[in-house]
Design an enzyme around this catalytic site. Sequence first.
Site, PDB file in Angstrom:
ATOM      1  N   HIS A  69      20.597 -21.315 -10.109  1.00  0.00           N
ATOM      2  CA  HIS A  69      21.274 -20.140 -10.674  1.00  0.00           C
ATOM      3  C   HIS A  69      20.849 -18.858  -9.951  1.00  0.00           C
ATOM      4  O   HIS A  69      21.687 -18.014  -9.626  1.00  0.00           O
ATOM      5  CB  HIS A  69      21.011 -20.019 -12.177  1.00  0.00           C
ATOM      6  CG  HIS A  69      21.731 -18.874 -12.791  1.00  0.00           C
ATOM      7  ND1 HIS A  69      23.069 -18.905 -13.078  1.00  0.00           N
ATOM      8  CD2 HIS A  69      21.309 -17.636 -13.128  1.00  0.00           C
ATOM      9  CE1 HIS A  69      23.446 -17.738 -13.577  1.00  0.00           C
ATOM     10  NE2 HIS A  69      22.389 -16.946 -13.621  1.00  0.00           N
ATOM     11  N   TYR A  70      19.566 -18.724  -9.701  1.00  0.00           N
ATOM     12  CA  TYR A  70      19.045 -17.556  -8.977  1.00  0.00           C
ATOM     13  C   TYR A  70      19.684 -17.451  -7.597  1.00  0.00           C
ATOM     14  O   TYR A  70      20.148 -16.383  -7.189  1.00  0.00           O
ATOM     15  CB  TYR A  70      17.520 -17.667  -8.865  1.00  0.00           C
ATOM     16  CG  TYR A  70      16.883 -16.680  -7.928  1.00  0.00           C
ATOM     17  CD1 TYR A  70      16.739 -15.339  -8.288  1.00  0.00           C
ATOM     18  CD2 TYR A  70      16.432 -17.083  -6.677  1.00  0.00           C
ATOM     19  CE1 TYR A  70      16.149 -14.431  -7.421  1.00  0.00           C
ATOM     20  CE2 TYR A  70      15.837 -16.183  -5.812  1.00  0.00           C
ATOM     21  CZ  TYR A  70      15.706 -14.857  -6.185  1.00  0.00           C
ATOM     22  OH  TYR A  70      15.129 -13.959  -5.320  1.00  0.00           O
TER      23      TYR A  70
END
Length: 138
Positions: A69-70
């Site tokens: 996600h990052y």
Amino acid sequence: MDKAVDNMQAIIFAAGSGPKTGPDKTTAVDKNGAIKLVDAAKKKGIERFVMLSSAGSDNPEQAQEGMRHYLEAKHDADEHIKASGLTYTIVRPVALTNEQAIGKIFTDVKVDHTNKVHSKGRCRRRSCPISHRGKNIQ
């Protein structure tokens, strides 16, 4: 955001949500915050922009689940600046370590993700891909 960039000649985006935040904060800071700042720079005619991104953001789908996600957020921000028309530099550093520094830095288009940077800012084994105004530089 527009007022925050008044009278600026260049911008460096080095903000990050930090390792202990959830996906909502990562999206808010690492993606949306960067995109808003790029848009404000474009609106105000600020042509130079440095984006501190992350190694792996060029292929977030290959990341481990905990980092995906990052890296997707960083990827989206990187793609936004590439399409913005601004003069930009994207820096994608790798992990920091406490190992002895060797005093060298290596830049390249692709990163060997096993390379690292010494935590005191002095470089150890290190690959750092840099994109500049749509072209990769070494």
